[in-house]
Scaffold this active site. Structure first.
Site, PDB file in Angstrom:
ATOM      1  N   HIS A   7      41.385  42.589  46.438  1.00  0.00           N
ATOM      2  CA  HIS A   7      41.611  42.338  45.157  1.00  0.00           C
ATOM      3  C   HIS A   7      40.996  43.434  44.276  1.00  0.00           C
ATOM      4  CE1 HIS A   7      43.126  38.050  46.105  1.00  0.00           C
ATOM      5  NE2 HIS A   7      42.198  38.332  46.934  1.00  0.00           N
ATOM      6  N   ASN A  63      47.142  39.233  42.142  1.00  0.00           N
ATOM      7  CA  ASN A  63      46.642  38.246  41.208  1.00  0.00           C
ATOM      8  C   ASN A  63      45.761  38.870  40.283  1.00  0.00           C
ATOM      9  OD1 ASN A  63      44.361  38.441  43.080  1.00  0.00           O
ATOM     10  ND2 ASN A  63      43.903  36.620  42.900  1.00  0.00           N
ATOM     11  N   ASP A  96      48.989  35.154  46.741  1.00  0.00           N
ATOM     12  CA  ASP A  96      47.262  34.995  47.251  1.00  0.00           C
ATOM     13  C   ASP A  96      46.621  34.683  45.923  1.00  0.00           C
ATOM     14  OD1 ASP A  96      45.273  35.065  49.252  1.00  0.00           O
ATOM     15  OD2 ASP A  96      44.449  36.557  48.068  1.00  0.00           O
ATOM     16  N   HIS A 156      48.981  32.586  51.594  1.00  0.00           N
ATOM     17  CA  HIS A 156      47.746  32.083  51.269  1.00  0.00           C
ATOM     18  C   HIS A 156      48.132  30.639  51.465  1.00  0.00           C
ATOM     19  CE1 HIS A 156      44.127  30.914  48.621  1.00  0.00           C
ATOM     20  NE2 HIS A 156      44.970  29.725  48.774  1.00  0.00           N
ATOM     21  N   HIS A 168      43.474  35.242  55.680  1.00  0.00           N
ATOM     22  CA  HIS A 168      42.157  34.442  55.817  1.00  0.00           C
ATOM     23  C   HIS A 168      42.312  33.352  56.645  1.00  0.00           C
ATOM     24  CE1 HIS A 168      43.749  32.544  52.376  1.00  0.00           C
ATOM     25  NE2 HIS A 168      43.553  33.413  51.460  1.00  0.00           N
ATOM     26  N   ASN A 224      37.653  30.835  49.220  1.00  0.00           N
ATOM     27  CA  ASN A 224      38.629  29.893  49.441  1.00  0.00           C
ATOM     28  C   ASN A 224      39.535  30.813  50.321  1.00  0.00           C
ATOM     29  OD1 ASN A 224      40.496  27.555  49.544  1.00  0.00           O
ATOM     30  ND2 ASN A 224      41.657  28.619  47.698  1.00  0.00           N
ATOM     31  N   ASP A 272      39.451  40.410  52.407  1.00  0.00           N
ATOM     32  CA  ASP A 272      39.663  39.577  51.507  1.00  0.00           C
ATOM     33  C   ASP A 272      38.513  39.752  50.188  1.00  0.00           C
ATOM     34  OD1 ASP A 272      40.557  37.823  49.431  1.00  0.00           O
ATOM     35  OD2 ASP A 272      40.249  35.990  50.670  1.00  0.00           O
TER      36      ASP A 272
HETATM   37  O1  DOR Z   1      38.149  33.447  47.779  1.00  0.00           O
HETATM   38  C1  DOR Z   1      38.988  33.900  47.206  1.00  0.00           C
HETATM   39  N1  DOR Z   1      39.150  34.710  46.285  1.00  0.00           N
HETATM   40  N2  DOR Z   1      40.233  33.355  47.516  1.00  0.00           N
HETATM   41  C2  DOR Z   1      41.234  33.565  47.166  1.00  0.00           C
HETATM   42  O2  DOR Z   1      42.292  33.070  47.713  1.00  0.00           O
HETATM   43  C3  DOR Z   1      41.293  34.325  45.965  1.00  0.00           C
HETATM   44  C4  DOR Z   1      40.259  35.390  45.802  1.00  0.00           C
HETATM   45  C5  DOR Z   1      40.170  36.102  44.613  1.00  0.00           C
HETATM   46  O3  DOR Z   1      40.959  36.402  44.091  1.00  0.00           O
HETATM   47  O4  DOR Z   1      38.977  35.876  43.861  1.00  0.00           O
HETATM   48 ZN    ZN Z   2      43.837  33.808  49.392  1.00  0.00          ZN
END
Ligand code: DOR
Ligand code: ZN
Length: 425
Positions: A64, A96, A154, A181, A234, A280, A307
């Protein structure tokens, strides 16, 4: 003038190669790969790689980068620097962002930012559904033409099974990988950590492993139904590993990744209400960790991805219930993954396959191999260079890492992208 990597142990599973070699880089490509001492050094910059491991560049297919929209957490440039410092030559970034990468303009924006950052290669992952709201499919043809490398919502699951079926069918016509996801939001409820002994002790609401496994089973069935390539993001639970193993054995077009924290930590890390152990899916039990290691070893889990999920203290320095999900991972992933080799879970070629060969193949991008003529995307490792994780030294803009102070066995010491050195220790 070329760059000559001299005398390293070249580990390239795509060529079934694990031998000492000299590797000459010219014009951004692997110009020669030959026995040590056989490539004349004259006229080239020489990098002594004796005692080091030379690998096809590592590709993280789940990060991300937060740009556009949350540049205070990470930018494409800072995330790219963190990736390079962590030994990655390419990353796939999740959609995202704000706005969500569900249209060609956002995809192109990401690619332009990445090009001007001149760090690692960046492959935008576009949204499955508009706004990742799970209601209306995005325009995959337009997104692919703009440079999207895969599709995912995701951060959120596609809860409507019919929409997921249509997404897989539509993606299949463009040969785009769909990254799931997998989460049943009703089973997650208001849970904030794994449902088990520790959640009971801490008085926190739990998320059962079934919140993952039932969603994984659904998506695997839909991949079998549609024939579309599905990738499970994940993986955290033993049950998920078993489902994927069974579907793969039956020939379903499924691949999967796990992240270093899922083979390194358990829900015990949440003791003390440490929000850097909140993500998550959540950290689970010893048995889950063992199953994930087994899944990596037997090939059920194809990739290790970070992740990498940067958050600022504003989102993390809160009560556990309120804190954001996710931890950064780009700068610790290689060190944590090398522990799998040190403890005999994986061989070195197996690890390189999960960090390079397999993600390259799944994304359909260049790299993942060091044959002559291939792009010179290269990660050089020192397996015996113990170091202490210090979040203050990270290139990432964020500090949400549960491994601060950990001693790790080795790390990337040189990262080369398209023949350019983007990181050198
Ligand atoms: O822990 C997570 N953080 N799980 C996700 O699916 C999204 C991610 C985030 O964008 O911070
Ligand atoms: Zn995810």
């Amino acid at each position: 003038m070329g760059l000559l990597l001299k005398g390293g142990l070249v580990v390239d599973p795509a060529q079934d190669l694990e031998a000492e070699r000299d590797l000459l880089i010219e014009n951004g490509r692997v110009a020669r790969l030959a026995g040590t001492g056989t490539i004349p050094a004259a006229g080239h910059e020489v990098q002594d790689c004796r005692g080091l491991v030379v690998c096809p560049g590592f590709i993280d297919l789940h990060v991300h980068l937060r740009e556009p929209g949350q540049e205070y957490k990470e930018t494409i440039a800072s995330g790219g620097q963190a990736a390079a410092a962590g030994g990655f030559t390419a990353v796939a970034c999740m959609p995202n962002t704000q706005p969500v990468n569900d249209n060609a303009a956002v995809t192109r924006f990401i690619l332009e930012k990445a090009a001007s950052a001149r760090q690692v290669r960046v492959y935008p992952v576009a949204a499955i559904s508009q706004g990742s709201e799970g209601k209306i499919l995005a325009e995959y043809g337009e997104l692919k033409a703009a440079g999207a490398a895969a599709l995912s919502d995701d951060g959120r699951p596609v809860s409507n099974a019919q929409l997921m079926r249509r997404a897989l069918e539509y993606a299949h016509t463009f040969d785009l990988l769909v990254i799931s996801h997998a989460e049943d939001l009703e089973l997650t409820g208001h849970g904030v950590m794994h449902e088990g002994l520790v959640s009971v002790q801490l008085g926190l609401r739990g998320i059962p492993a079934a919140a993952e496994t039932v969603a994984v089973f659904r998506d695997c069935e839909l991949a079998r139904l549609t024939g579309a390539r599905l990738h499970i993001a994940h993986v955290s639970a033993a049950g998920t590993v078993e489902i994927i193993r069974q579907f793969k054995a039956q020939g379903a077009p499924i691949s999967a990744e796990t992240a270093p924290h899922y083979f390194t930590l358990t829900h015990e890390a949440v003791q003390g209400y440490d929000t850097n152990a909140k993500m998550n899916p959540p950290l689970r039990t010893e048995a889950d960790v063992a199953a994930i290691k087994q899944g990596l070893a037997d090939g059920t889990l194809d990739c290790i991805a970070t992740d990498h999920a940067p958050h600022s203290v504003l989102e993390k320095d809160l009560e556990f219930d309120q804190a954001a999900n996710g931890i950064i991972g780009l700068e610790t992933a290689v060190g944590l993954s090398l522990q799998l080799v040190a403890t005999g879970v994986l061989t070195l070629p197996q690890l390189v396959a999960k960090l390079s060969t397999n993600p390259a193949r799944l994304l359909g991008v260049p790299g993942g191999i060091l044959r002559e003529g291939a792009p010179a995307d290269i990660t050089v490792l020192d397996l015996h260079r113990p170091w202490t994780v210090d979040v203050a030294a990270f290139k990432s803009k964020s500090r949400n890492c549960p491994f601060h102070g950990w001693q790790l066995p080795g790390r990337a010491v040189l990262t080369v992208v398209g023949g350019e050195v983007v990181w050198k220790l």
